[in-house]
Design an enzyme around this catalytic site. Structure first.
Site, mmCIF file in Angstrom:
data_model
loop_
_atom_site.group_PDB
_atom_site.id
_atom_site.type_symbol
_atom_site.label_atom_id
_atom_site.label_comp_id
_atom_site.label_asym_id
_atom_site.label_seq_id
_atom_site.Cartn_x
_atom_site.Cartn_y
_atom_site.Cartn_z
ATOM 1 N N LYS A 1 58.996 45.096 33.745
ATOM 2 C CA LYS A 1 60.231 45.790 34.103
ATOM 3 C C LYS A 1 59.922 47.276 34.269
ATOM 4 O O LYS A 1 59.415 47.923 33.347
ATOM 5 C CB LYS A 1 61.313 45.603 33.037
ATOM 6 C CG LYS A 1 62.610 46.311 33.440
ATOM 7 C CD LYS A 1 63.540 46.503 32.272
ATOM 8 C CE LYS A 1 64.649 47.484 32.657
ATOM 9 N NZ LYS A 1 65.496 47.863 31.526
ATOM 10 N N ALA B 1 72.044 47.236 32.173
ATOM 11 C CA ALA B 1 72.634 48.409 31.515
ATOM 12 C C ALA B 1 74.141 48.504 31.727
ATOM 13 O O ALA B 1 74.655 48.227 32.813
ATOM 14 C CB ALA B 1 71.988 49.711 31.990
ATOM 15 N N THR C 1 71.969 47.016 23.833
ATOM 16 C CA THR C 1 72.893 47.682 22.912
ATOM 17 C C THR C 1 74.137 46.853 22.633
ATOM 18 O O THR C 1 74.644 46.840 21.498
ATOM 19 C CB THR C 1 73.301 49.062 23.475
ATOM 20 O OG1 THR C 1 72.120 49.787 23.818
ATOM 21 C CG2 THR C 1 74.101 49.851 22.477
#
Length: 334
Positions: A177, A264, A287
């Site tokens: 990535k 994201a 997250t």
């Protein structure tokens, strides 16, 4: 009663002549119906189901016979599907990160709950002062879960390329990535450096999955120079704001010949479902799971959301209408 031994009745608005002396149950059976699944009104009065085999149909009766019908068409059974990137096929469309967890044990439990088959891993220096310190590989087996080395924290093409060269040397990884950041405040990708790094890595035999802005033109250029997957941001890294621009994400999906994954910005299960409903091949997050009050439970929620969003996309969304449209058919209305 007529001379031929029949009576005239009305059934659901249609005139019929039937044999005299029939009970409602017998009439229903002659009509090819199952009495146990019906409700019958005779001359504007409901006939209790327990008496259908006792009530005799008489000349001039008006009968309404109803049953329950579905509000839509029946679909085909849903078959499982998979996706392929750089020649490798996966069933799970959820990729998870390995940062921000309180410890490796919690991280491993979250990965298991998510059903993910790919995890992103940062390439960092070995702790030479404590070589026996626990490592991620002690908890998440790279023989069972595909490691995807990433270039988190790199702000120019050279450092990203250097990082991935080391990763390949350490574990033989070619599927990687790539992210090249423009600034620390927004962590937005620097697309000039990203494009340059993608081209160099592809020529060196790497298979880069590339984090990028949600721009269909930039996405196409990345694909042209060797990106094996396009990974547009939904919102800034770690923000949890959800997908901010569904239009451009959908345009990237429509124009790409390689997999497209939202990378994201996902904060909730509904965000993940939206990304999949746009036609994305997968969702990458860290997250949203790691900083949840219950990371293990959130990982399970994200797994379900990605699967539901994918099924919704495959099923094909209904058309949007400005006005109401009845779910139940009007034909046969009493």
């Amino acid at each position: 009663m007529h001379s031929d031994g029949t009576v005239s009745i009305t059934v659901n608005g249609e005139h019929k002549r039937v044999t005299a002396g029939l009970t409602i149950t017998q009439l229903a059976e002659e009509l090819g119906l199952v009495p146990a699944k019906l409700a019958v009104e005779r001359n504007f009065e409901v006939v209790p189901r327990s008496t259908l085999d006792q009530v005799i149909v008489e000349d001039g009766d008006e009968l309404e016979i109803v049953h329950f019908v579905g509000g839509g068409d029946h679909g085909k059974p849903v078959d499982e599907d998979s996706w392929t990137v750089a020649g490798k096929t996966f069933r799970s469309r959820l990729i998870v990160g390995t940062g921000k967890y309180k410890d490796f044990e919690q991280n491993a439990a979250a990965v298991a709950a998510s059903g993910a088959e790919i995890v992103t891993v940062a390439v960092r220096r070995v702790n030479v002062s404590d070589p026996k310190a626990p490592m991620l590989t002690d908890y998440i087996d790279p023989k069972k879960i595909t490691y995807l080395p990433n270039t988190a924290g790199c702000f120019d093409a050279e450092s990203a390329i250097r990082t991935l060269r080391l990763a390949r040397e350490a574990g033989g990884w070619e599927l990687v990535k790539l992210e090249v950041l423009g600034e620390a405040r927004t962590l937005y990708p620097d697309m000039v450096e990203t494009l340059r790094a993608t081209e160099i890595l592809a020529k060196e035999g790497f298979k880069p999955m590339v984090y990028c802005v949600d721009d269909p033109i930039a996405a196409k250029r990345l694909e042209d120079v060797g990106a094996v997957a396009i990974m547009p941001l939904g919102a800034p890294i770690g923000s949890g704001l959800g997908i901010q621009n569904q239009v451009t994400i959908r345009l990237i999906v429509e124009g790409a010949k390689v997999p497209v994954l939202v990378d994201a910005g996902v904060g909730s299960a509904s965000d993940a479902a939206v990304g999949m409903e746009l036609g994305c091949d997968g969702i990458l997050m860290n997250t949203a799971i790691a900083e949840a009050k219950d990371p293990i439970l959130m990982a399970a929620a994200m797994k379900a959301a990605v699967e539901a969003g994918r099924l919704s996309y495959r099923a094909g969304r209904m058309a949007k209408r400005r006005y109401a449209d009845p779910s139940s058919p009007l034909a046969g209305l009493i």
